[in-house]
Design a protein around this motif. Structure first.
Motif, mmCIF file in Angstrom:
data_model
loop_
_atom_site.group_PDB
_atom_site.id
_atom_site.type_symbol
_atom_site.label_atom_id
_atom_site.label_comp_id
_atom_site.label_asym_id
_atom_site.label_seq_id
_atom_site.Cartn_x
_atom_site.Cartn_y
_atom_site.Cartn_z
ATOM 1 N N LEU A 120 0.967 -1.524 -0.140
ATOM 2 C CA LEU A 120 0.033 0.324 -0.017
ATOM 3 C C LEU A 120 0.647 1.014 0.036
ATOM 4 C CD1 LEU A 120 -2.891 -1.132 2.600
ATOM 5 C CD2 LEU A 120 -3.345 -0.326 -0.280
ATOM 6 N N LYS A 121 1.815 1.580 1.012
ATOM 7 C CA LYS A 121 2.980 2.139 1.077
ATOM 8 C C LYS A 121 3.577 2.582 -0.619
ATOM 9 C CE LYS A 121 4.889 1.784 5.144
ATOM 10 N NZ LYS A 121 5.001 1.675 6.640
ATOM 11 N N PHE A 122 3.154 1.736 -0.855
ATOM 12 C CA PHE A 122 4.600 1.751 -2.376
ATOM 13 C C PHE A 122 4.014 2.908 -3.266
ATOM 14 C CE2 PHE A 122 4.405 1.640 -7.130
ATOM 15 C CZ PHE A 122 5.818 1.743 -7.573
ATOM 16 N N TYR A 123 2.131 3.646 -3.369
ATOM 17 C CA TYR A 123 1.374 3.908 -3.655
ATOM 18 C C TYR A 123 1.913 5.649 -2.759
ATOM 19 C CZ TYR A 123 -1.176 0.677 -5.820
ATOM 20 O OH TYR A 123 -1.574 -0.209 -6.606
ATOM 21 N N PRO A 124 2.159 6.293 -4.102
ATOM 22 C CA PRO A 124 2.923 8.331 -3.085
ATOM 23 C C PRO A 124 2.003 8.772 -2.131
ATOM 24 C CG PRO A 124 3.429 7.944 -5.744
ATOM 25 C CD PRO A 124 2.415 6.601 -5.735
ATOM 26 N N ASN A 125 0.568 8.412 -3.028
ATOM 27 C CA ASN A 125 -0.477 8.236 -2.019
ATOM 28 C C ASN A 125 -1.251 8.349 -0.581
ATOM 29 O OD1 ASN A 125 -1.126 10.959 -4.184
ATOM 30 N ND2 ASN A 125 -2.616 8.782 -5.090
ATOM 31 N N ILE A 126 -0.343 7.136 -0.277
ATOM 32 C CA ILE A 126 -0.942 6.691 0.965
ATOM 33 C C ILE A 126 0.782 6.841 2.122
ATOM 34 C CG2 ILE A 126 -0.504 3.828 2.214
ATOM 35 C CD1 ILE A 126 -2.586 4.136 -0.325
ATOM 36 N N LEU A 127 1.201 7.631 2.999
ATOM 37 C CA LEU A 127 2.229 7.305 3.684
ATOM 38 C C LEU A 127 2.061 6.427 4.692
ATOM 39 C CD1 LEU A 127 4.270 9.822 4.289
ATOM 40 C CD2 LEU A 127 2.703 10.373 6.316
ATOM 41 N N GLU A 128 1.344 5.837 5.275
ATOM 42 C CA GLU A 128 1.126 4.692 6.331
ATOM 43 C C GLU A 128 -0.225 3.923 6.334
ATOM 44 O OE1 GLU A 128 3.544 3.010 7.770
ATOM 45 O OE2 GLU A 128 4.103 5.176 8.181
ATOM 46 N N ALA A 129 0.269 2.700 6.200
ATOM 47 C CA ALA A 129 -0.976 2.138 6.489
ATOM 48 C C ALA A 129 -0.549 0.861 7.506
ATOM 49 C CB ALA A 129 -1.402 0.967 5.215
ATOM 50 N N VAL A 130 -2.224 0.624 7.966
ATOM 51 C CA VAL A 130 -1.760 -0.384 9.159
ATOM 52 C C VAL A 130 -3.419 -1.065 9.129
ATOM 53 C CG1 VAL A 130 -2.327 -0.969 12.331
ATOM 54 C CG2 VAL A 130 -1.848 1.550 11.014
ATOM 55 N N VAL A 131 -2.741 -2.370 8.343
ATOM 56 C CA VAL A 131 -3.574 -3.797 8.740
ATOM 57 C C VAL A 131 -4.022 -4.541 9.460
ATOM 58 C CG1 VAL A 131 -4.327 -5.399 7.281
ATOM 59 C CG2 VAL A 131 -2.120 -3.578 6.454
ATOM 60 N N HIS A 132 -5.538 -4.948 9.709
ATOM 61 C CA HIS A 132 -5.996 -5.717 10.867
ATOM 62 C C HIS A 132 -6.244 -6.772 10.735
ATOM 63 C CE1 HIS A 132 -5.877 -1.843 12.597
ATOM 64 N NE2 HIS A 132 -7.083 -1.220 12.082
ATOM 65 N N GLY A 133 -6.792 -8.020 11.219
ATOM 66 C CA GLY A 133 -7.112 -9.235 10.132
ATOM 67 C C GLY A 133 -6.703 -10.844 11.430
ATOM 68 N N ALA A 134 -5.940 -10.693 12.304
ATOM 69 C CA ALA A 134 -5.530 -11.292 13.095
ATOM 70 C C ALA A 134 -6.955 -12.120 13.764
ATOM 71 C CB ALA A 134 -4.686 -11.189 14.108
ATOM 72 N N GLY A 135 -6.933 -13.505 13.317
ATOM 73 C CA GLY A 135 -8.333 -14.109 14.060
ATOM 74 C C GLY A 135 -9.046 -13.819 13.784
ATOM 75 N N ARG A 136 -9.490 -13.219 12.702
ATOM 76 C CA ARG A 136 -10.975 -11.971 12.498
ATOM 77 C C ARG A 136 -10.855 -12.720 10.550
ATOM 78 N NH1 ARG A 136 -12.864 -8.257 15.076
ATOM 79 N NH2 ARG A 136 -11.501 -6.908 16.117
ATOM 80 N N ASP A 137 -12.410 -12.512 10.068
ATOM 81 C CA ASP A 137 -12.385 -13.491 9.054
ATOM 82 C C ASP A 137 -12.073 -12.902 8.003
ATOM 83 O OD1 ASP A 137 -14.241 -11.279 9.776
ATOM 84 O OD2 ASP A 137 -16.370 -13.144 8.922
ATOM 85 N N MET A 138 -11.391 -11.211 7.730
ATOM 86 C CA MET A 138 -11.705 -10.223 6.946
ATOM 87 C C MET A 138 -10.421 -9.428 6.752
ATOM 88 S SD MET A 138 -14.369 -8.136 5.889
ATOM 89 C CE MET A 138 -15.113 -7.153 7.102
ATOM 90 N N CYS A 139 -9.435 -8.815 6.507
ATOM 91 C CA CYS A 139 -8.448 -7.839 6.953
ATOM 92 C C CYS A 139 -9.309 -6.625 6.435
ATOM 93 C CB CYS A 139 -6.993 -8.264 5.941
ATOM 94 S SG CYS A 139 -6.140 -9.408 6.003
#
Lengths: 280, 658
Positions: B494-513
């Motif tokens: 995600l951070k490869f896109y110049p428009n995106i500075l920071e990303a935090v992905v959630h998903g541990a133990g969940r059914d989707m990210c």
């Protein structure tokens, strides 16, 4: 921060030491009964006050009170119809602006007056114009004296750039800079002239809180490091009360108060001028 | 540098290396700093003179063996000299993060018990004074930049240069003592103490010995055949182990020149003026540089833009192969050369990378797209994997074996082991001595045989012997259906896109990210300007529907790419939102080295995570923020939550996480 204990006030009745340890010297400029008219409009009416060496002197007042006109009288741009300006113990004759600059007075403007197409560095170099001795031909040929001279001036300019922390925009054209930085460049140009008296016309107008804090720090540092006497006009009361040693209050071209920030704050005429007063 | 000059040659400490450098390269530049618009330089002999003067001045102030000397400031020769001067006196330098606030500073000053504190300027002194009220150990404060300091109480405070002058004046009296103390230093005495950035709690003081630093510096310098002719730009925080190894360890071992920028804001200009031959940066810097390039290309003329796009596509195809010396067709080579003349060369020059012979990125995983961009330009950018506890080096990529998805082979002298849970362990001459005043942590990190747990999960590729890191061992998890969850892999894409500075992905133990995103105000602001979109604040821009559309397209492209990897296809982002504030170290959401603190974010934005998983289309939230002057305030916002398109798993052989 603990300030050094104030030294005993010296024998010289003309100078005193401020609570934060700076020495304020004798009077360097005195305005005596100044009256300035534009046709039928009286911009300044019979005002007298003085500026002491090493102090930060503020001129405040509501819109149209005549503050900028007063600054223009000090800088010699306007010549009052009545009254005298005394500088370093001598009455100042009618002068051209460059002569004023040569006397060690530099200023900034309310509506920034920089050369937009020139770089920050070149703009600041213009502050040293009155000190350049080589002629146009020498400068064009860039030979001998002209080169040595410019190097020396550049060195001084670099010190100012370092002082005001604008190294990163040294080569940027002024037109591309945001407002707050332009104000800082204007201050830099004034400082480059190594003034004894620095006049600031609303240095903080239109700035956000952070920019105001930065500018306040620079003004205090200039006064502290170089011992420069500063006269400033400012609207932001908080800033004025924090920065200045003495304040002149103007309203409708008249002086209604003069003294330390605390004295001025308690002055009924000043409160009325700022908060308004009921008319019968 | 010949090998027999190691410990047996008497080079058992940094001061001993300094002495050798004065003898061997006395007239060569050791330090440069841009000041007053000019690069000022100091030769090794001059630097040694400065260091000696300061060391004698410190002796005159009463510095004792084993004292800790805190050093706080940006990268300046005087600060590096302070470290070596402290070592000469038998004391231990402790560089601190200059952007730390007074509370963070207080903890480290208290914990290290520093008696001497050397500050860069008034700003640092103010923080120290604030902390000093509660820290009893601090006795003397020195400051380098005099400005604004005149009115301070100087009963226990000195100007750096006054201390040097005092040292010079008393040299006849102090020289003997200084020589004795310097001679006492041996291979196992403490060289430096560095505090970890503290991703997971209070920072820990890592004690490194001369052996750790010198052997690591020697091994790595030989690995990349670094010589006395290199130039480096010292711009990374001095408190970070990387800067210590590059700007002190390797610089003293090989005798190369350390260049200090004029100010933090002029780093790009200074980089270009110096043109370093050896360059080191965390992925963040490379990302920022790439964003700047892309923004400027958006503003460029049509012809230039088309030239750039055309030749960059070619470079992506053949550039890395040419750099690795692999066979490439003659036509491709010719076209690459033309591209070098028209695009790559000028671009590298603008970035200041024309002379880079060896470049490293470390600290965090770098996005493969970013990595390839630089390599395709012909910049020999490599990855290394390391830790403060290892004195940086664990694995390094050798020339010709560089790939974006591995971190290389074990560095010289390093042994690697992967345990049953997949966690990476190492043992090396650089393995740290201990955590200061924390034997429990030392024991749980380093076993009696010297093996250290990295806390990262990874595996060694059988055919190449390269290490591949999957993620922080703690962060890698399983999703509800049992498929692997590796947040950093997706975040980096995600951070490869110049428009995106920071990303935090959630998903541990969940059914989707799901994901939280931060827009990059530079890139998106520039885009907004070109598209006549007006905005008053970061928050308003972040919530703009057109910005949301743009971010959504980035998320969907990322999903498409994640779907290519069968192992990680489950990590596609189903729902996302753009945060109303930038994640900031001052609010505790990131470390000072700008790594995301996941647990803090999960706690702080719990309501938003719930909203992501309960199918709401918007969520109202309030967040406390800290302003630059320390005041606190609240930001209120209603955030839009969007669904992103996901893609079926591809059945090709994919690339695993890095």
């Amino acid at each position: 921060m603990t300030s050094q204990t104030a030294q005993e006030t010296t024998q010289d009745t003309d100078s005193f030491v401020t609570p934060d340890g700076r020495t304020i010297g004798g009077v360097i400029m005195e305005m005596k009964n100044i009256t300035l008219r534009f046709g039928g409009v009286v911009a300044i009416q019979d005002i007298s006050f003085d500026i002491r060496e090493g102090e930060i002197r503020a001129i405040i007042g509501p819109n149209g009170a005549g503050k900028s006109s007063m600054l223009n009288v000090i800088s010699g741009f306007y010549v009052p119809q009545d009254g005298e300006v005394w500088y370093h113990g001598a009455r100042r004759p009618r002068m051209r602006p460059y002569q004023v600059a040569e006397q060690g007075i530099a200023r900034t403007f309310q509506n920034i007056a920089l050369f937009d197409g020139m770089s920050v560095l070149d703009n600041i170099m213009t502050g040293r114009l009155t000190m350049m001795k080589s002629n146009m031909l020498q400068q064009a040929l860039w030979f001998g004296k002209a080169e040595r001279e410019e190097n020396a001036h550049r060195e001084q300019v670099e010190k100012v750039i370092d002082f005001l922390e604008i190294q990163n925009i040294r080569k940027t054209p002024v037109g591309r800079l945001p407002y707050g930085l332009k104000k800082r460049v204007e201050l830099a140009r004034a400082l480059a002239a190594e003034p004894k008296l620095l006049l600031l016309d609303e240095p903080m107008a239109g700035m956000n809180v952070e920019e105001k804090e930065d500018m306040s720090r620079f003004i205090l540092d200039v006064n502290d490091e170089f011992g420069t006497t500063i006269a400033l006009i400012e609207h932001d009361m908080g800033v004025v009360m924090d920065l200045s040693d003495r304040v002149v209050v103007m309203d409708y071209g008249k002086k209604i108060g003069d003294g330390t920030p605390d004295e001025v704050r308690g002055n009924q005429a000043v409160i009325d001028a700022y908060l308004g007063v009921a008319h019968d | 540098m010949a090998k027999d000059q190691s410990a047996e040659g008497g080079l058992r400490s940094i001061p001993a290396l300094l002495e050798r450098n004065v003898k061997e390269f006395g007239g060569r530049p050791a330090y440069r700093e841009k000041e007053f618009g000019i690069w000022q330089s100091w030769t090794w002999a001059e630097a040694a003179d400065e260091i000696n003067a300061l060391a004698m001045g410190l002796l005159a102030l009463g510095i004792e063996r084993g004292d800790h000397v805190a050093i706080i400031g940006r990268n300046r020769p005087a600060h590096y000299w302070s470290m070596v001067a402290a070592q000469k006196c038998g004391a231990i330098p402790v560089p601190l993060y200059q952007d730390a606030n007074a509370i963070e500073m207080e903890y480290v000053l208290e914990h290290s018990g520093a008696r001497f504190i050397i500050c860069g300027d008034q700003e640092q002194v103010d923080k120290v004074i604030e902390a000093q009220v509660r820290v009893q150990s601090a006795e003397h404060v020195l400051y380098v930049d005099k400005r604004g300091m005149r009115k301070y109480d100087h009963s226990r405070m000195n100007w750096y240069h006054d201390v040097q002058d005092e040292g010079r004046a008393g040299h006849a009296r102090l020289e003997g003592e200084l020589a004795t103390r310097t001679a006492e230093l041996d291979y196992d005495s403490t060289c430096v103490m560095l505090y970890t950035s503290g991703t997971t709690g209070k920072p820990k003081g890592v004690v490194l010995s001369n052996r750790n630093v010198i052997e690591s510096a020697r091994n790595s310098a030989e690995f990349d055949t670094l010589g006395a002719g290199e130039d480096v730009l010292a711009y990374l925080p001095m408190a970070w182990v990387g800067d210590y190894i590059f700007s002190v360890g390797q610089a003293y071992w090989t005798g190369f020149c350390v260049n200090c920028p004029e100010s933090e804001d002029t780093m790009m200009t200074d980089l270009r003026e110096i043109g370093p031959t050896y360059f080191f940066a965390p992925p963040r810097v490379f990302e920022t540089l790439l964003t700047t390039v892309m923004i400027r290309m958006e503003d460029a003329g049509r012809l230039k833009k088309r030239l750039f796009d055309h030749f960059m596509a070619h470079a992506r195809r053949v550039g890395p192969a040419i750099l690795d010396g692999k066979p490439v067709s003659g036509g491709d080579k010719l076209k690459y050369r033309l591209g070098d003349l028209l695009v790559y060369g000028p671009l590298k020059n603008t970035l200041g990378f024309s002379r880079v012979r060896v470049g490293y990125t470390a600290g965090e995983a770098i996005g493969p797209e970013i990595f390839d961009f630089y390599r395709s330009l012909g910049i020999n950018l490599k990855q290394l994997y390391g830790q403060t506890e290892a004195t940086v080096f664990i694995t390094v990529q050798p020339d010709g074996e560089v790939r974006p998805d591995t971190v290389g082979v074990p560095a010289p002298g390093v042994e690697l082991r992967i345990d049953d849970t997949g966690e990476v362990f190492y043992r090396s001459p650089g393995t740290f001595v201990e955590y200061y005043k924390n034997p429990d942590s030392t024991a749980s990190t380093k076993d009696p045989e010297g093996w250290v747990a990295t806390g990262d999960a990874g595996f060694i590729e059988e055919d190449t012997g390269h290490l591949r890191i999957i993620d922080r061992a703690k962060d890698v998890g399983k999703m509800a259906d049992g498929s692997m969850f590796a947040p950093k892999y997706v975040e980096n894409k995600l951070k490869f896109y110049p428009n995106i500075l920071e990303a935090v992905v959630h998903g541990a133990g969940r059914d989707m990210c799901t994901a939280f995103l931060n827009i990059d105000l530079n890139a998106v602001g520039n885009w907004a300007e070109r598209n006549n979109i007006s905005y008053a604040s970061y928050q308003e821009l972040a919530g703009h529907p057109q910005v949301m559309d743009m971010i959504q397209s980035h998320v969907e492209e990322t999903n498409e790419s994640v779907a290519q990897d069968p192992m990680l296809s489950g990590c596609q982002i189903h729902r996302f939102l753009v945060l109303h504030k930038e994640l900031d170290a001052d609010d505790g959401e990131m470390t000072r080295t700008r790594k995301v603190k996941r647990n803090v974010i999960t706690d702080k934005f719990g309501d938003l995570i719930d909203a992501l998983y309960t199918g709401k289309s918007e969520q109202y939230t309030e967040t406390e923020v800290t302003y630059e002057d320390g005041r606190k305030g609240k930001i209120k916002a209603t955030l839009e939550i969007r669904d992103a398109r996901t893609f079926p798993t591809a059945h090709t052989q994919g690339v695993a996480a890095q």
